[in-house]
Design a protein around this motif. Structure first.
Motif, mmCIF file in Angstrom:
data_model
loop_
_atom_site.group_PDB
_atom_site.id
_atom_site.type_symbol
_atom_site.label_atom_id
_atom_site.label_comp_id
_atom_site.label_asym_id
_atom_site.label_seq_id
_atom_site.Cartn_x
_atom_site.Cartn_y
_atom_site.Cartn_z
ATOM 1 N N THR A 128 9.841 -117.666 -92.702
ATOM 2 C CA THR A 128 9.324 -118.805 -93.157
ATOM 3 C C THR A 128 9.638 -120.396 -92.913
ATOM 4 O OG1 THR A 128 11.178 -119.117 -94.905
ATOM 5 C CG2 THR A 128 9.569 -117.835 -95.274
ATOM 6 N N GLU A 129 10.381 -120.219 -91.699
ATOM 7 C CA GLU A 129 10.944 -121.737 -91.025
ATOM 8 C C GLU A 129 10.508 -122.214 -90.023
ATOM 9 O OE1 GLU A 129 15.085 -123.068 -91.712
ATOM 10 O OE2 GLU A 129 14.937 -122.409 -93.973
ATOM 11 N N PRO A 130 9.630 -120.774 -89.166
ATOM 12 C CA PRO A 130 8.992 -121.003 -87.824
ATOM 13 C C PRO A 130 7.222 -122.441 -87.590
ATOM 14 C CG PRO A 130 9.539 -118.967 -87.899
ATOM 15 C CD PRO A 130 9.668 -119.177 -88.882
ATOM 16 N N SER A 131 7.494 -122.622 -87.367
ATOM 17 C CA SER A 131 5.623 -122.855 -87.367
ATOM 18 C C SER A 131 5.125 -122.070 -88.164
ATOM 19 C CB SER A 131 4.917 -124.136 -86.084
ATOM 20 O OG SER A 131 5.519 -122.964 -85.096
ATOM 21 N N LEU B 285 5.787 -134.424 -94.329
ATOM 22 C CA LEU B 285 4.805 -133.851 -93.524
ATOM 23 C C LEU B 285 3.656 -134.351 -92.930
ATOM 24 C CD1 LEU B 285 4.313 -131.518 -97.408
ATOM 25 C CD2 LEU B 285 6.078 -131.118 -94.897
ATOM 26 N N TYR B 286 2.809 -134.022 -91.988
ATOM 27 C CA TYR B 286 2.126 -133.933 -91.590
ATOM 28 C C TYR B 286 -0.014 -134.193 -92.113
ATOM 29 C CZ TYR B 286 4.373 -134.052 -86.933
ATOM 30 O OH TYR B 286 5.532 -134.493 -86.064
ATOM 31 N N SER C 165 4.285 -128.400 -89.462
ATOM 32 C CA SER C 165 4.225 -129.134 -87.935
ATOM 33 C C SER C 165 2.253 -129.743 -87.886
ATOM 34 C CB SER C 165 4.293 -128.352 -86.393
ATOM 35 O OG SER C 165 3.427 -127.038 -87.185
ATOM 36 N N ALA C 166 1.957 -130.607 -86.719
ATOM 37 C CA ALA C 166 0.522 -131.165 -86.238
ATOM 38 C C ALA C 166 0.061 -130.126 -85.782
ATOM 39 C CB ALA C 166 1.159 -132.270 -85.396
ATOM 40 N N ILE D 55 -7.255 -137.959 -83.323
ATOM 41 C CA ILE D 55 -6.330 -138.019 -84.168
ATOM 42 C C ILE D 55 -5.646 -136.427 -84.057
ATOM 43 C CG2 ILE D 55 -5.787 -138.018 -86.357
ATOM 44 C CD1 ILE D 55 -7.065 -140.699 -84.713
ATOM 45 N N LEU D 56 -5.472 -135.299 -84.168
ATOM 46 C CA LEU D 56 -4.785 -134.087 -83.959
ATOM 47 C C LEU D 56 -4.788 -134.435 -82.915
ATOM 48 C CD1 LEU D 56 -7.366 -131.511 -85.689
ATOM 49 C CD2 LEU D 56 -5.558 -131.839 -86.880
ATOM 50 N N GLY D 57 -5.173 -134.118 -81.274
ATOM 51 C CA GLY D 57 -4.317 -134.626 -79.878
ATOM 52 C C GLY D 57 -3.469 -135.832 -80.314
ATOM 53 N N ILE D 58 -3.454 -136.664 -80.775
ATOM 54 C CA ILE D 58 -2.082 -137.963 -80.440
ATOM 55 C C ILE D 58 -1.537 -137.262 -81.747
ATOM 56 C CG2 ILE D 58 -1.972 -140.315 -81.380
ATOM 57 C CD1 ILE D 58 -4.763 -141.176 -80.941
ATOM 58 N N LEU D 59 -1.591 -136.898 -82.982
ATOM 59 C CA LEU D 59 -0.160 -136.386 -83.686
ATOM 60 C C LEU D 59 0.549 -135.529 -83.046
ATOM 61 C CD1 LEU D 59 -2.390 -135.930 -86.859
ATOM 62 C CD2 LEU D 59 -0.852 -137.369 -86.625
ATOM 63 N N GLU D 60 -0.251 -134.352 -82.664
ATOM 64 C CA GLU D 60 0.108 -133.672 -82.004
ATOM 65 C C GLU D 60 1.191 -133.652 -80.567
ATOM 66 O OE1 GLU D 60 -0.041 -128.764 -80.102
ATOM 67 O OE2 GLU D 60 -2.235 -129.407 -81.486
#
Length: 551
Positions: free
Chosen positions: A54-57, A239-240, A274-275, A527-532
């Protein structure tokens, strides 16, 4: 006939009974006794295998479920256990269908064994759902007692896409009464609490997603946003989150109040730890061509070139320009939020990018325009739903809709409001064109954690009025030893004074601080690219004490 109190209590009890006996906690400490139930606290009730699953991305989980290294059944059982614990500790669920999720996972395992390939790009990934999404056979109460016992006859359109992509659905999360407030409170499950500090609120209206994800009872969830309802829980719960532009993801078959009011658009979008989890959902759903089945969706496929351009550029491939808006000139943020903005600005500058001050048209005007559209029907829809059981309106919802129906707007008043909204959008476009930036950094909330009953203000209305793409990135946590209260504060107005004077460094200690990054309309891939890129960068500052910064 059962009273509304009895109906709410019966539903609440049914939820607990849907949790397997071996997963029920023998003792639930009070919020004062055990404020933070994340990390080692919740891990004590889990096996090492459940923790590992449960703890990985989301991406890491999919590598294992799609290859067959991990059984989807094992993963879903582990997430279901954590979700059950999360609900008992924070009141974060409205519907539990763990058995259905496990059955779906068994079918996915059988498919992989038979065909030697996964069913889809989300094969075996557990996905939680805000209660406004319909799942066939289960209630969609949206926090309304009178809607208990009316199971959905079919899945929402987005649910159909998620199932076909291989995602596993196993629970629906709590929302405010009528799914319309920034504190998650209703007469069914009570008040939803922040997992990192249960003396505080999880936010809303996608409030149950916050603690469920924070406690790793989910790795990615679907929320909705008409005034900040994805961004609030993301920022408050570490969170993201992404509020996409309206018409990007399908909303067909979603239950909501004020259906038909689309001048201030309503969007579905993901929240994740995670993003990359956000990107997985948006990219996968768009690959399903949702515009073919939901006529409200525009035909804009996933644009990987834009996503990759900004992912690489933000990491340092080329210099970008960011605006920074530190407040809306009506209410200033509390000290931890100011520090969060500073951390993010320094991080971006450290990557070689330019940051300029950003002073756009009044964001408080966006709030006033949003509130006007929410009053178009005089609150008739909300009070009609409350009347199904006779339940009273809860205080946080009454702050928006009043304590009784009001006179609805006339056609002329609606037209006048709509014209004002378009004029505001034109003003904002003119400002952006005169001050070109790639994206803007802004606080999500002035509050560093919401003290129940003391939510005074929000910054998020602009995203819906303008229909912009807005992401949230977790930055730091409130720290009482650093984020000291400002003495002799010179308030801008009475509301600003309340936000400042009610800041309690001791009580709000440890609350996550998430900062918004926004672009223009349909710039979701940017925005997704920037967040990640920012989330994966190792440039940044850690909180002086307590949990480390997420950056």
């Amino acid at each position: 006939m059962a009273t509304w109190e009895a109906k709410g209590a019966a539903k609440r009890q049914a939820l607990l009974e849907a949790i397997p006996a071996q997963w029920r906690l023998p003792h639930i400490p009070s919020p004062k006794e055990q404020p933070n139930v994340t990390g080692d606290y919740i891990r004590q009730f889990l096996t090492p295998e459940e923790i590992s699953a449960t703890e990985p991305s989301a991406e890491e989980i999919l590598v294992n479920t799609m290859s067959g290294k991990w059984k989807a059944t094992t993963v879903v059982k582990a997430f279901s256990h954590r979700a059950a614990l999360a609900h008992q500790l924070t009141n974060c669920l409205h519907e539990i269908f763990f058995d259905d999720g496990i059955k779906q996972a068994e079918e996915l395992d059988a498919y992989l064994a038979k065909h030697g390939k996964p069913k889809g790009p989300l094969h075996g990934l557990p996905v939680s759902l805000k209660d406004s999404l319909n799942v066939k056979g289960y209630d969609t109460t949206t926090g309304i007692v009178g809607l208990i016992g009316r199971p959905a006859e079919q899945d929402s359109e987005l649910i159909k896409h998620l199932r076909s992509l291989g995602a596993v659905l196993y629970c629906k999360t709590s929302v405010p009464q009528a799914s319309f407030a920034a504190e998650t409170e209703n007469h069914i499950i009570g008040y939803t609490l922040l997992a990192q500090n249960r003396l505080l609120s999880s936010g809303g209206s996608s409030g149950g997603e916050g603690p469920l994800l924070a406690l790793r009872g989910s790795v990615v969830g679907i929320g909705s946003d008409i005034g900040g309802s994805i961004r609030h829980p993301a920022a408050l719960n570490g969170l993201y989150g992404l509020k996409p532009s309206f018409r990007r993801l399908p909303i067909r078959g979603v239950t909501r109040v004020m259906e038909g009011q689309d001048q201030v658009p309503f969007s579905l979008g993901p929240l994740s730890s995670s993003a990359s989890g956000l990107t997985l959902i948006v990219k996968s759903v768009l690959q399903q061509q949702p515009w073919l089945t939901d006529p409200r969706v525009v035909e804009i496929p996933w644009r990987d070139n834009i996503y990759q351009d900004y992912l690489n550029a933000t990491k340092g491939g080329k210099q970008l320009t960011f605006g920074v808006m530190r407040d809306d000139r009506f209410v200033r943020p509390q000290p931890p939020v100011n520090r969060g903005v500073d951390i993010l600005v320094k991080k971006i500058q450290g990557l070689g990018h330019k940051v300029i001050e950003w002073n756009p048209p009044s964001h408080s005007e966006a709030m006033k325009l949003s509130l006007a559209t929410w009053a178009f029907d005089g609150s008739a829809d909300v009070f009609s739903q409350l009347g199904l059981s006779g339940e009273p309106i809860v205080p946080s919802v009454a702050d928006i809709f009043g304590n009784e129906p009001r006179k609805p707007y006339t056609a002329e008043q609606i037209a006048e409001t709509n014209i004002s909204i378009w004029k505001y959008r034109e003003k904002y476009a003119d400002y952006w064109n005169s001050n070109p930036v790639d994206a803007v950094i802004a606080p999500t909330y002035p509050h560093a954690g919401i003290i129940p009953g003391k939510l005074r203000y929000g910054y998020t209305f602009y995203g819906n009025i303008l229909d912009y793409s807005v992401g949230v990135i977790p930055v730091t946590t409130a720290d009482k030893s650093v984020d000291v209260k400002v003495q002799s504060y010179e308030a801008l107005n009475e509301r600003d004074n309340l936000v400042s004077t009610e800041y309690d460094p001791e009580l709000q200690h440890g609350a996550p601080i998430g900062i918004s990054i926004y672009g223009r309309r349909f710039e979701d891939e940017k925005i997704l690219g920037i967040l990640e890129a920012l989330g994966s960068s190792n440039v940044g500052t850690t909180a002086p004490s307590g949990p480390p910064s997420h950056l």
